[in-house]
Write a protein that holds these residues in place. Sequence first.
Motif, mmCIF file in Angstrom:
data_model
loop_
_atom_site.group_PDB
_atom_site.id
_atom_site.type_symbol
_atom_site.label_atom_id
_atom_site.label_comp_id
_atom_site.label_asym_id
_atom_site.label_seq_id
_atom_site.Cartn_x
_atom_site.Cartn_y
_atom_site.Cartn_z
ATOM 1 N N LEU A 1 -13.648 -22.786 -54.640
ATOM 2 C CA LEU A 1 -13.290 -21.518 -53.917
ATOM 3 C C LEU A 1 -11.807 -21.265 -54.587
ATOM 4 N N VAL A 2 -11.977 -19.875 -55.050
ATOM 5 C CA VAL A 2 -10.768 -19.505 -55.802
ATOM 6 C C VAL A 2 -10.150 -18.248 -55.311
ATOM 7 N N GLU A 3 -9.072 -18.172 -54.926
ATOM 8 C CA GLU A 3 -8.471 -17.167 -54.133
ATOM 9 C C GLU A 3 -7.727 -16.284 -55.109
ATOM 10 N N SER A 4 -7.542 -14.783 -54.738
ATOM 11 C CA SER A 4 -6.921 -13.991 -55.656
ATOM 12 C C SER A 4 -6.354 -12.800 -54.678
ATOM 13 N N GLY A 5 -5.709 -11.843 -55.294
ATOM 14 C CA GLY A 5 -5.155 -10.824 -54.636
ATOM 15 C C GLY A 5 -3.767 -10.943 -53.883
ATOM 16 N N GLY A 6 -3.088 -12.164 -53.965
ATOM 17 C CA GLY A 6 -2.043 -12.371 -53.370
ATOM 18 C C GLY A 6 -0.819 -11.802 -54.491
ATOM 19 N N GLY A 7 0.336 -11.579 -53.776
ATOM 20 C CA GLY A 7 1.360 -10.993 -54.498
ATOM 21 C C GLY A 7 2.711 -10.590 -53.669
ATOM 22 N N SER A 8 3.613 -9.991 -54.008
ATOM 23 C CA SER A 8 4.748 -9.557 -53.164
ATOM 24 C C SER A 8 4.567 -8.079 -53.003
ATOM 25 N N VAL A 9 4.934 -7.783 -51.718
ATOM 26 C CA VAL A 9 4.730 -6.394 -51.034
ATOM 27 C C VAL A 9 5.978 -6.293 -50.197
ATOM 28 N N GLN A 10 6.273 -5.008 -49.827
ATOM 29 C CA GLN A 10 7.285 -4.759 -48.750
ATOM 30 C C GLN A 10 6.694 -4.663 -47.529
ATOM 31 N N VAL A 11 7.595 -4.924 -46.519
ATOM 32 C CA VAL A 11 7.132 -4.896 -45.025
ATOM 33 C C VAL A 11 6.348 -3.676 -44.815
ATOM 34 N N GLY A 12 5.313 -3.616 -43.939
ATOM 35 C CA GLY A 12 4.393 -2.472 -43.833
ATOM 36 C C GLY A 12 3.424 -2.333 -45.039
ATOM 37 N N GLY A 13 3.499 -3.050 -45.896
ATOM 38 C CA GLY A 13 2.397 -2.824 -47.064
ATOM 39 C C GLY A 13 0.994 -3.429 -46.918
ATOM 40 N N SER A 14 0.319 -3.457 -47.622
ATOM 41 C CA SER A 14 -1.057 -3.951 -47.682
ATOM 42 C C SER A 14 -1.272 -4.646 -49.016
ATOM 43 N N LEU A 15 -2.233 -5.824 -48.493
ATOM 44 C CA LEU A 15 -2.903 -6.620 -49.625
ATOM 45 C C LEU A 15 -4.312 -6.891 -49.281
ATOM 46 N N ARG A 16 -5.208 -7.030 -50.336
ATOM 47 C CA ARG A 16 -6.556 -7.573 -49.922
ATOM 48 C C ARG A 16 -6.795 -8.743 -50.718
ATOM 49 N N LEU A 17 -7.004 -9.972 -50.072
ATOM 50 C CA LEU A 17 -7.408 -11.380 -50.669
ATOM 51 C C LEU A 17 -8.868 -11.449 -50.892
ATOM 52 N N SER A 18 -8.952 -11.815 -51.954
ATOM 53 C CA SER A 18 -10.667 -12.354 -52.268
ATOM 54 C C SER A 18 -10.696 -13.919 -52.396
ATOM 55 N N CYS A 19 -11.967 -14.342 -52.056
ATOM 56 C CA CYS A 19 -12.106 -15.672 -52.154
ATOM 57 C C CYS A 19 -13.589 -15.892 -52.848
ATOM 58 N N ALA A 20 -13.589 -16.128 -53.956
ATOM 59 C CA ALA A 20 -14.863 -16.397 -54.814
ATOM 60 C C ALA A 20 -15.203 -17.782 -54.643
ATOM 61 N N ALA A 21 -16.447 -18.036 -54.523
ATOM 62 C CA ALA A 21 -17.075 -19.281 -54.525
ATOM 63 C C ALA A 21 -17.870 -19.414 -55.669
ATOM 64 N N SER A 22 -17.668 -20.490 -56.355
ATOM 65 C CA SER A 22 -18.706 -21.222 -57.552
ATOM 66 C C SER A 22 -19.125 -22.500 -57.489
ATOM 67 N N GLY A 23 -20.181 -22.881 -57.732
ATOM 68 C CA GLY A 23 -20.782 -24.295 -57.613
ATOM 69 C C GLY A 23 -21.217 -24.414 -56.236
ATOM 70 N N LEU A 24 -20.955 -23.593 -55.302
ATOM 71 C CA LEU A 24 -21.245 -23.899 -53.962
ATOM 72 C C LEU A 24 -21.620 -22.411 -53.215
#
Length: 125
Positions: free
Chosen positions: A4-27
């Motif tokens: 399972l591989v997560e992506s989309g993290g990072g640095s953001v200011q208070v009040g901001g938004s992020l979208r994380l993804s979790c891609a599965a491979s081999g399962l």
Amino acid sequence: QVQLVESGGGSVQVGGSLRLSCAASGLTIIRRAMGWFRQAPGKEREFVAGISWYGDMTNYTDSVRGRFTISRDNAKNTVYLEMNSLKSEDTAVYSCARGPQMGGPRSPQSKYLYWGRGTQVTVSS
């Protein structure tokens, strides 16, 4: 390779938004509950959000309810975590995990047997 591989993290200011993804491979995530967890420095890993195997039910820890949304796309074998109105206390490493077959959004953490390595989310003021 099973992962399972997560992506989309990072640095953001208070009040901001992020979208994380979790891609599965081999399962597959089909017919599996899926969950997002996080671990802040010096703290234990905690449950953030869960989604049922069918995608019709979700569950959130109180601190993120109304700000975060978990969703899934079985065709893409991927789970998402939309995070809005981020706060400094949301800073943590976020990991996704595959839960039990035909599981619900409140599946116990012990039932999540496959875990990703996580993606860092840093919220600063």
